[in-house]
Motif scaffolding. Structure first.
Motif, PDB file in Angstrom:
ATOM      1  N   GLU A  56      -4.007  -0.203   6.115  1.00  0.00           N
ATOM      2  CA  GLU A  56      -5.132  -0.225   5.178  1.00  0.00           C
ATOM      3  C   GLU A  56      -4.894  -1.294   4.134  1.00  0.00           C
ATOM      4  O   GLU A  56      -3.798  -1.389   3.574  1.00  0.00           O
ATOM      5  CB  GLU A  56      -5.283   1.137   4.500  1.00  0.00           C
ATOM      6  CG  GLU A  56      -6.435   1.177   3.509  1.00  0.00           C
ATOM      7  CD  GLU A  56      -6.579   2.522   2.821  1.00  0.00           C
ATOM      8  OE1 GLU A  56      -7.733   2.926   2.583  1.00  0.00           O
ATOM      9  OE2 GLU A  56      -5.564   3.157   2.513  1.00  0.00           O
ATOM     10  N   ASP A  57      -5.914  -2.097   3.872  1.00  0.00           N
ATOM     11  CA  ASP A  57      -5.891  -2.989   2.720  1.00  0.00           C
ATOM     12  C   ASP A  57      -7.051  -2.593   1.817  1.00  0.00           C
ATOM     13  O   ASP A  57      -7.708  -1.565   2.047  1.00  0.00           O
ATOM     14  CB  ASP A  57      -5.928  -4.471   3.124  1.00  0.00           C
ATOM     15  CG  ASP A  57      -7.259  -4.956   3.682  1.00  0.00           C
ATOM     16  OD1 ASP A  57      -8.236  -4.181   3.708  1.00  0.00           O
ATOM     17  OD2 ASP A  57      -7.314  -6.132   4.104  1.00  0.00           O
ATOM     18  N   GLU A  58      -7.330  -3.376   0.796  1.00  0.00           N
ATOM     19  CA  GLU A  58      -8.373  -2.999  -0.162  1.00  0.00           C
ATOM     20  C   GLU A  58      -9.777  -3.081   0.428  1.00  0.00           C
ATOM     21  O   GLU A  58     -10.736  -2.637  -0.191  1.00  0.00           O
ATOM     22  CB  GLU A  58      -8.278  -3.841  -1.435  1.00  0.00           C
ATOM     23  CG  GLU A  58      -8.513  -5.318  -1.242  1.00  0.00           C
ATOM     24  CD  GLU A  58      -7.269  -6.101  -0.829  1.00  0.00           C
ATOM     25  OE1 GLU A  58      -7.357  -7.338  -0.755  1.00  0.00           O
ATOM     26  OE2 GLU A  58      -6.217  -5.483  -0.564  1.00  0.00           O
ATOM     27  N   THR A  59      -9.913  -3.627   1.640  1.00  0.00           N
ATOM     28  CA  THR A  59     -11.244  -3.781   2.234  1.00  0.00           C
ATOM     29  C   THR A  59     -11.512  -2.845   3.405  1.00  0.00           C
ATOM     30  O   THR A  59     -12.636  -2.753   3.865  1.00  0.00           O
ATOM     31  CB  THR A  59     -11.463  -5.227   2.716  1.00  0.00           C
ATOM     32  OG1 THR A  59     -10.612  -5.499   3.833  1.00  0.00           O
ATOM     33  CG2 THR A  59     -11.206  -6.233   1.591  1.00  0.00           C
TER      34      THR A  59
END
Length: 130
Positions: A56-59
């Motif tokens: 998971e990243d911020e997007t």
């Protein structure tokens, strides 16, 4: 067809990480790099040694497939990494997008930079006694 190829010209190439929200941009089989926090590691008994990692990243999230030979080369990162950078090829099956891992790097050490003495959250918590 030229317009589609032109659209593909603007996605980040390794070693720059592609935001997960942009995984639809590179063409099938393109070499990309993604990075993110490890949410899930799965090694189903029926998968013949294949490991599935969800990052998971911020997007958004990214599904990574790690074949047995790649796992053997990057075992420590796959098993212990909290933050990974994965270089591999895009694979699409309908709306589902996977990254087939070729190189896996544990970059968990970068997490220590996220909060420190200058972090406003850490400072407020310390001021409030907890």
């Amino acid at each position: 067809m030229f317009v589609l190829m032109q659209d593909f010209a603007h996605w980040p190439r390794p070693p720059y990480a592609l935001p997960h929200a942009r995984l639809g941009e590179p063409p099938q089989g393109a070499l990309i790099c993604v990075a993110g926090l490890v949410l899930v590691r799965q090694r189903p008994g029926t998968a013949k040694g294949v490991i599935f990692i969800t990052l998971e990243d911020e997007t958004g999230i990214c599904n990574v497939i790690v074949w047995q030979n790649v796992y053997q080369r990057f075992r420590r990162a796959v098993v212990a990494g909290r933050l990974l950078r994965v270089t591999g090829r895009i694979q699409r099956d309908g709306q589902v997008v996977h990254v087939i891992a070729q190189h896996i790097e544990d970059i968990s050490g970068l997490l220590d930079r996220l909060s420190g003495p200058n972090d406003i959250t850490a400072t407020k918590t310390a001021q409030n006694g907890g």
